[in-house]
Design an enzyme around this catalytic site. Structure first.
Site, PDB file in Angstrom:
ATOM      1  N   HIS A 282     -23.961  -7.393 -18.324  1.00  0.00           N
ATOM      2  CA  HIS A 282     -24.726  -6.064 -18.588  1.00  0.00           C
ATOM      3  C   HIS A 282     -24.020  -5.452 -19.791  1.00  0.00           C
ATOM      4  O   HIS A 282     -22.704  -5.105 -19.799  1.00  0.00           O
ATOM      5  CB  HIS A 282     -24.710  -5.425 -17.249  1.00  0.00           C
ATOM      6  CG  HIS A 282     -25.832  -4.308 -17.619  1.00  0.00           C
ATOM      7  ND1 HIS A 282     -25.384  -2.907 -18.117  1.00  0.00           N
ATOM      8  CD2 HIS A 282     -26.769  -3.852 -17.468  1.00  0.00           C
ATOM      9  CE1 HIS A 282     -26.325  -1.915 -18.149  1.00  0.00           C
ATOM     10  NE2 HIS A 282     -27.293  -2.758 -17.806  1.00  0.00           N
TER      11      HIS A 282
ATOM     12  N   CYS B 229     -25.456 -19.537   4.549  1.00  0.00           N
ATOM     13  CA  CYS B 229     -26.145 -18.994   2.742  1.00  0.00           C
ATOM     14  C   CYS B 229     -27.569 -19.455   2.756  1.00  0.00           C
ATOM     15  O   CYS B 229     -28.178 -18.741   2.143  1.00  0.00           O
ATOM     16  CB  CYS B 229     -25.287 -20.006   1.760  1.00  0.00           C
ATOM     17  SG  CYS B 229     -23.712 -19.741   1.788  1.00  0.00           S
TER      18      CYS B 229
ATOM     19  N   ASP C 168     -28.635   2.238 -14.650  1.00  0.00           N
ATOM     20  CA  ASP C 168     -29.432   1.502 -15.512  1.00  0.00           C
ATOM     21  C   ASP C 168     -29.604   0.116 -14.996  1.00  0.00           C
ATOM     22  O   ASP C 168     -30.750  -0.381 -14.978  1.00  0.00           O
ATOM     23  CB  ASP C 168     -28.816   1.036 -16.907  1.00  0.00           C
ATOM     24  CG  ASP C 168     -28.878   2.359 -17.804  1.00  0.00           C
ATOM     25  OD1 ASP C 168     -29.603   3.559 -17.500  1.00  0.00           O
ATOM     26  OD2 ASP C 168     -28.142   2.441 -18.914  1.00  0.00           O
TER      27      ASP C 168
ATOM     28  N   TYR D   2       0.795  -1.165  -0.003  1.00  0.00           N
ATOM     29  CA  TYR D   2       0.136   0.009   0.006  1.00  0.00           C
ATOM     30  C   TYR D   2       0.764   1.350   0.081  1.00  0.00           C
ATOM     31  O   TYR D   2       0.502   2.343  -0.380  1.00  0.00           O
ATOM     32  CB  TYR D   2      -0.941  -0.058   1.312  1.00  0.00           C
ATOM     33  CG  TYR D   2      -2.115  -1.087   0.982  1.00  0.00           C
ATOM     34  CD1 TYR D   2      -3.181  -0.714   0.015  1.00  0.00           C
ATOM     35  CD2 TYR D   2      -1.868  -2.152   1.642  1.00  0.00           C
ATOM     36  CE1 TYR D   2      -4.410  -1.536  -0.376  1.00  0.00           C
ATOM     37  CE2 TYR D   2      -3.161  -3.013   1.401  1.00  0.00           C
ATOM     38  CZ  TYR D   2      -4.089  -2.926   0.282  1.00  0.00           C
ATOM     39  OH  TYR D   2      -5.102  -3.556   0.108  1.00  0.00           O
TER      40      TYR D   2
ATOM     41  N   CYS E 195     -25.735 -23.220  -4.188  1.00  0.00           N
ATOM     42  CA  CYS E 195     -24.643 -23.526  -5.002  1.00  0.00           C
ATOM     43  C   CYS E 195     -24.361 -25.048  -4.626  1.00  0.00           C
ATOM     44  O   CYS E 195     -24.590 -25.487  -3.635  1.00  0.00           O
ATOM     45  CB  CYS E 195     -23.489 -22.902  -4.618  1.00  0.00           C
ATOM     46  SG  CYS E 195     -23.643 -21.068  -4.902  1.00  0.00           S
TER      47      CYS E 195
HETATM   48  C1  LIG Z   1     -13.449 -10.635  -7.523  1.00  0.00           C
HETATM   49  C2  LIG Z   1     -12.456 -10.389  -6.701  1.00  0.00           C
HETATM   50  C3  LIG Z   1     -11.906 -10.931  -5.719  1.00  0.00           C
HETATM   51  C4  LIG Z   1     -11.992 -12.444  -5.484  1.00  0.00           C
HETATM   52  C5  LIG Z   1     -12.829 -13.451  -6.121  1.00  0.00           C
HETATM   53  C6  LIG Z   1     -11.281 -12.699  -4.297  1.00  0.00           C
HETATM   54  C7  LIG Z   1     -10.986 -13.723  -3.752  1.00  0.00           C
HETATM   55  C8  LIG Z   1     -10.113 -14.327  -2.495  1.00  0.00           C
HETATM   56  N1  LIG Z   1      -9.200 -13.433  -2.144  1.00  0.00           N
HETATM   57  C9  LIG Z   1      -8.254 -13.962  -1.187  1.00  0.00           C
HETATM   58  C10 LIG Z   1      -7.607 -13.540  -0.248  1.00  0.00           C
HETATM   59  C11 LIG Z   1      -7.065 -12.302  -0.363  1.00  0.00           C
HETATM   60  N2  LIG Z   1      -7.753 -11.228  -1.018  1.00  0.00           N
HETATM   61  C12 LIG Z   1      -6.953  -9.864  -0.610  1.00  0.00           C
HETATM   62  C13 LIG Z   1      -7.175  -8.451  -1.412  1.00  0.00           C
HETATM   63  C14 LIG Z   1      -8.037  -8.318  -2.285  1.00  0.00           C
HETATM   64  N3  LIG Z   1      -9.067  -9.338  -2.972  1.00  0.00           N
HETATM   65  C15 LIG Z   1      -9.631  -8.550  -3.732  1.00  0.00           C
HETATM   66  C16 LIG Z   1     -10.773  -9.117  -4.640  1.00  0.00           C
HETATM   67  C17 LIG Z   1     -11.079 -10.550  -4.692  1.00  0.00           C
HETATM   68  N4  LIG Z   1     -10.656 -11.351  -3.822  1.00  0.00           N
HETATM   69  C18 LIG Z   1      -9.098  -7.263  -3.754  1.00  0.00           C
HETATM   70  C19 LIG Z   1      -9.674  -6.065  -4.823  1.00  0.00           C
HETATM   71  C20 LIG Z   1      -8.070  -7.081  -2.831  1.00  0.00           C
HETATM   72  C21 LIG Z   1      -7.523  -5.906  -2.583  1.00  0.00           C
HETATM   73  C22 LIG Z   1      -8.242  -4.872  -1.991  1.00  0.00           C
HETATM   74  C23 LIG Z   1      -7.520  -3.481  -1.885  1.00  0.00           C
HETATM   75  O1  LIG Z   1      -7.146  -3.224  -0.853  1.00  0.00           O
HETATM   76  O2  LIG Z   1      -7.404  -2.704  -2.755  1.00  0.00           O
HETATM   77  C24 LIG Z   1      -6.030 -10.283   0.324  1.00  0.00           C
HETATM   78  C25 LIG Z   1      -5.349  -9.126   1.081  1.00  0.00           C
HETATM   79  C26 LIG Z   1      -3.805  -8.667   0.521  1.00  0.00           C
HETATM   80  C27 LIG Z   1      -3.031  -9.893   0.610  1.00  0.00           C
HETATM   81  O3  LIG Z   1      -2.829 -10.277   1.928  1.00  0.00           O
HETATM   82  O4  LIG Z   1      -2.497 -10.389  -0.294  1.00  0.00           O
HETATM   83  C28 LIG Z   1      -6.066 -11.567   0.519  1.00  0.00           C
HETATM   84  C29 LIG Z   1      -5.364 -12.312   1.396  1.00  0.00           C
HETATM   85  C30 LIG Z   1      -9.094 -15.307  -1.012  1.00  0.00           C
HETATM   86  C31 LIG Z   1      -8.255 -16.429  -0.366  1.00  0.00           C
HETATM   87  C32 LIG Z   1     -10.003 -15.450  -2.201  1.00  0.00           C
HETATM   88  C33 LIG Z   1     -10.876 -16.721  -2.465  1.00  0.00           C
HETATM   89  C34 LIG Z   1     -11.089 -17.650  -1.688  1.00  0.00           C
END
Ligand SMILES: C=CC1=C(C)c2cc3[nH]c(cc4nc(cc5[nH]c(cc1n2)c(C)c5CCC(=O)O)C(CCC(=O)O)=C4C)c(C)c3C=C
Ligand SMILES: [Fe+2]
Length: 369
Positions: A175, A360, A327, A68, A352
């Site tokens: 969409h 759920c 929309d 970040y 699901c």
């Molecule tokens: C469609 C979007 C996303 C899906 C599907 C998703 C699944 C998913 N994520 C993790 C674990 C982490 N995600 C982390 C950050 C993060 N995830 C998304 C989107 C999706 N995640 C975003 C946009 C972000 C960042 C947000 C931001 O601050 O801008 C993180 C934190 C970062 C890190 O530690 O690496 C983790 C952990 C899992 C396990 C998962 C599906 C099971």
């Protein structure tokens, strides 16, 4: 003394709650963001969840803080969502006067404003007609499913008498407004390449990956992401070669591939120098576009001698996308008017395949009524 007509007594009629993952706006919010994320059994079921979440969040905080730090100190998700919501409510007031005034609320799953903060504000505003509008275009139990379960849990506390009448927009992956915005951004991205190279650019659609355990349970996210990709390519008349790739896997278990960074390098090795990355499963910039795609993968590509890697803009505050958001809500409000169809989609009402999560089912029952 407030008169009968003072603005603070004017009640909003339709509340639209924008649900998303959220991100830490500042460095010192990173730990709590990660703690909430790793505490969520709908996203990452862990043995001894509460304890494991504390350990992992603490260990991971310095690394994620640094990410970040490199994108300006925090996640821009709140800024973009506020801008999108404000524009959407203005457009809705114009195109859907019968449900006006409209007001947006933000409910992030792991960062402020959290669901209780949004519900407290909605209650104060006297909202009676509420729409839960997921900001994930494609449905996954781990994302929209998790947000809906949290909304259901919080509503037991915040609205036990069920004064708010809810309906749900649970997915909008094909969409036309979404498809058009992404197609426009690809056109703009391709236009930055020299004219004689443009047709040879490979379009790499990149979505956040999912653990194979979740994919194998039948989560609909992979096929819905693929449907978005096909709709966009169809709009573009399949003018370039393209591939769907998956990013951001965390931890040692198998995740859905091919991985974005490996695909970039593999294509490079095969002589494809010009590659346009297109974020396809998120509505605004975040750490995965600004850090992972732009900085991390950009550097790996550079080191491998790939000089033609670029990225299409995220949806952010593109007016075509803002119109699309309005929309989607307008069509939904019309569809779910008293004489209209069910407040939840057919897909959302069906459990699901492979799901054993009782919440759920309760969530679906709650919003079906
Ligand atoms: C469609 C979007 C996303 C899906 C599907 C998703 C699944 C998913 N994520 C993790 C674990 C982490 N995600 C982390 C950050 C993060 N995830 C998304 C989107 C999706 N995640 C975003 C946009 C972000 C960042 C947000 C931001 O601050 O801008 C993180 C934190 C970062 C890190 O530690 O690496 C983790 C952990 C899992 C396990 C998962 C599906 C099971
Ligand atoms: Fe994630």
């Amino acid at each position: 003394m407030s008169s009968l007509f003072s603005p603070d007594l004017v009640r909003s009629k339709t509340g639209i709650i924008l649900m998303n993952l959220g991100g830490p706006a500042k460095q010192d919010e990173v730990h709590d963001f990660l703690l909430r994320l790793f505490s969520d059994g709908d996203l990452i079921p862990l043995p001894f969840q509460k304890y494991a979440a504390q350990v992992i969040a603490k260990r991971r905080t310095p690394k994620i803080k640094e990410q970040y730090n490199q994108i300006g100190g925090g996640s821009p998700i709140r800024k973009w969502t506020t801008e999108q919501g404000t524009a959407m409510e203005k457009i809705l007031d114009e195109i859907s006067p019968e449900t006006a005034p409209h007001k947006h609320y933000i409910a992030f799953r792991y960062a402020h404003p959290l669901t209780p903060e949004a519900l407290a504000q909605m209650k104060e505003d006297g909202i009676e007609r509420a729409v839960a509008f997921t900001q994930y275009p494609q449905y996954s139990c781990t994302t929209t499913g998790s947000s809906m379960n949290e909304l259901y849990r919080q509503l037991q506390e915040w609205d036990p008498e069920r004064k708010m009448k809810w309906s749900v927009i649970d997915r909008w992956h094909v969409h036309p407004g979404l498809v058009q915005t992404v197609a426009n951004h690809i056109e703009e991205g391709l236009a930055k390449y020299p004219a004689d190279k443009r047709d040879g650019v490979i379009i790499l659609f990149s979505a956040h990956s999912l653990p194979m355990e979740i994919v194998n349970k039948g989560d609909s996210y992979p096929s819905e992401v693929a449907a978005t990709v096909e709709a966009v390519m169809n709009k573009l008349n399949y003018k370039n070669s393209y591939k769907l790739v998956w990013q951001s896997q965390v931890g040692p278990r198998p995740w859905l591939g091919p991985q974005t960074n490996k695909a970039i390098l593999g294509l490079g090795e095969n002589g494809y120098n010009d590659q346009l990355l297109v974020p396809i499963a998120f509505t605004s910039d975040h750490v995965e576009t600004l850090f992972e795609l732009d900085l991390e993968y950009g550097e790996e590509a550079h080191e491998a001698g790939i000089t033609g890697l670029t990225r299409a803009e995220s949806l952010n505050a593109d007016p075509v996308f803002l119109q699309a958001m309005a929309d989607i809500v307008k069509a939904h409000l019309k569809e779910t008017a008293p004489e209209g169809s069910s407040p939840i989609s057919k897909q959302f009402s069906i459990r699901c395949p492979g799901c054993t999560n009782e919440t759920c089912m309760n969530t679906r029952d709650y919003f079906r009524q």
